[in-house]
Design a protein around this motif. Structure first.
Motif: not given
Length: 448
Positions: A199-211, A124-136
């Motif tokens: 923005r309203s479509k992004v329902k959650g953002y998961l961040n992974f930095d130094m795991i 569902d493009s109106n219900q977006v789950l994101m996962a991200g990490s910085h690459l630099d």
């Protein structure tokens, strides 16, 4: 992870992601003894089993990133050839796996930076789950833990999505951010480039930095209760205790999303802070030593990684993505009732209390009632902490200890409250029983 530290902005209510989960258990938050919302029931649908993410594959990605850094002056920093080569490497993997990738370009300090956005078709493009990490990385090293570890883990998780031909109800989006080390530049650019509708479509953002810190702790962000509980449930299932993440609060890319009201969560294994004796007893490793002695240094190479931490966290990422992207899944853990109003604790004075009102439940409280405590204090050994049930029964959470000179109490306690009615006003009672040090209750919560 960037260097600057910002204190968490206090909020009156916990932010839930009921919009992310079609039949999610809603968050109930309380301040000054009142609640916003109440618990409800929802049917639980079967979810495809999350895959076991191969740590061998994750480490292979790290080896490739290390080779890129070695071939490009020893780092993968913003504006350097090593960063662009890193982006190209990740993009090629995702393109071959069937993702739709977008290279987002921005300029900072006169240099070109890049974000890589990878969308998995469907959902569902109106219900977006994101996962991200910085690459630099920073310019002083290759950045294998900071943040090759998070980048490699979400890359392998994305590839696992492709191999499984996973068909979640929510739309999955992965991201690799540029110039995080210069102030979350890439993720801020991305969030600011979104329209209010997107923005309203992004329902959650998961961040992974130094795991994958070499002397690891297991820290979970406490920003969104549902995301937090999902990660805690995974770690409880493998018998690994967790603590609330405080060292990096506001210092990584989740802050860019949180600041515009998007629910966030994530994992962290520690940076330059020192592992305490209690943490070494809990997790192993070396007390009195930094979680990552090579933080922002040239020695942050592939030798600076705990395989065990990298493996556990990679599997936790898949667990969260598989569960949080399902349309009718209720993440385990129950409803959360929270009070985030600060309460000053008098130095060597009378006990103070903070209240949470629970209503709309049936029966008694659980035998595994979770009491999450976040107290800021300059000598936590001075503190005695109790949970007070609605009928006045008291459950000791923490005794005083003159030898415990560390700052703050950030912990989750399990209480057998099965003899207590769930509904009513619960209190956290805190007393400072020694002189000279001060603090306050920052927040606390009950998870039913």
């Amino acid at each position: 992870m960037i260097r600057s530290v910002h204190r968490r902005l206090a909020t009156g209510t916990a932010i839930g992601i009921a919009g992310l989960l079609a039949a999610a258990v809603p968050t109930a938050a309380a301040t000054a003894g009142t609640t916003n919302g109440a618990g409800s029931t929802a049917s639980v649908a079967a979810v495809a089993a999350p895959p076991d993410i191969s740590v061998t594959n994750v480490k292979a990605h790290l080896t490739d990133l290390q080779s890129i850094a070695t071939a490009n002056g020893g780092n993968r920093a913003h504006g350097r050839s090593g960063y662009k080569a890193s982006i190209d490497f990740v993009k090629a993997k995702l393109d071959a796996a069937g993702f739709t990738t977008t290279l987002q370009q921005f300029t900072y300090f006169g240099s070109t930076g890049y974000n890589l956005i990878a969308d998995w078709p469907g959902g569902d493009s109106n219900q977006v789950l994101m996962a991200g990490s910085h690459l630099d990385s920073v310019s002083s090293g290759p950045g294998m833990n900071d943040n090759g570890s998070g980048s490699a883990a979400i890359l392998e998780t994305a590839l696992a999505v492709s191999r499984a031909q996973f068909t979640p109800e929510k739309h999955l989006r992965f991201a690799w951010w540029g110039a995080e080390e210069l102030g979350l530049v890439g993720s801020k650019y991305y969030v600011n480039s979104l329209s209010s509708t997107d923005r309203s479509k992004v329902k959650g953002y998961l961040n992974f930095d130094m795991i994958g810190s070499p002397n690891p702790g297991y820290f979970v962000y406490d920003d969104d209760p549902t995301i937090e509980q999902t990660f805690k449930t995974y770690f409880a299932g493998i018998g690994v205790p967790t603590e609330i993440e405080t060292e990096g609060d506001g210092r990584s890319d989740h802050a860019s999303f949180k600041n515009v009201g998007i629910p966030v969560g994530g994992l962290f294994t520690g940076a330059s802070n020192t592992k305490s004796s209690a943490q070494a007893t809990k997790w192993g490793g070396t007390a009195g030593q930094a979680f990552d002695r090579c933080y922002h240094s040239s020695c942050d190479t592939t030798s600076n990684i705990s395989d065990t931490a990298l493996d556990r966290n990679s599997d936790a990422i898949a667990y969260a993505i598989w569960n949080l992207s399902a349309g009718t899944t209720v993440p385990p853990g129950g409803d959360v009732y929270e009070n985030t109003t600060d309460v000053t604790i008098p130095d060597y004075g009378s006990a103070v209390t903070s209240s949470v009102a629970v209503s709309g439940r049936t029966g008694n409280a659980p035998s595994t009632l979770q009491v999450g405590v976040n107290i800021k204090h300059t000598w936590r050994g001075d503190l005695v902490i109790d949970l007070v049930a609605p009928d006045g029964s008291t459950y000791r959470l923490k005794n005083s200890s003159g030898s415990d000179s560390a700052d703050d109490v950030v912990a989750t306690y399990t209480v057998n409250a099965s003899s207590e009615a769930a509904n009513g006003t619960w209190q956290l009672k805190v007393q400072d029983v020694a002189r000279y040090d001060t603090g306050y209750i920052d927040s606390w919560k009950l998870t039913f």
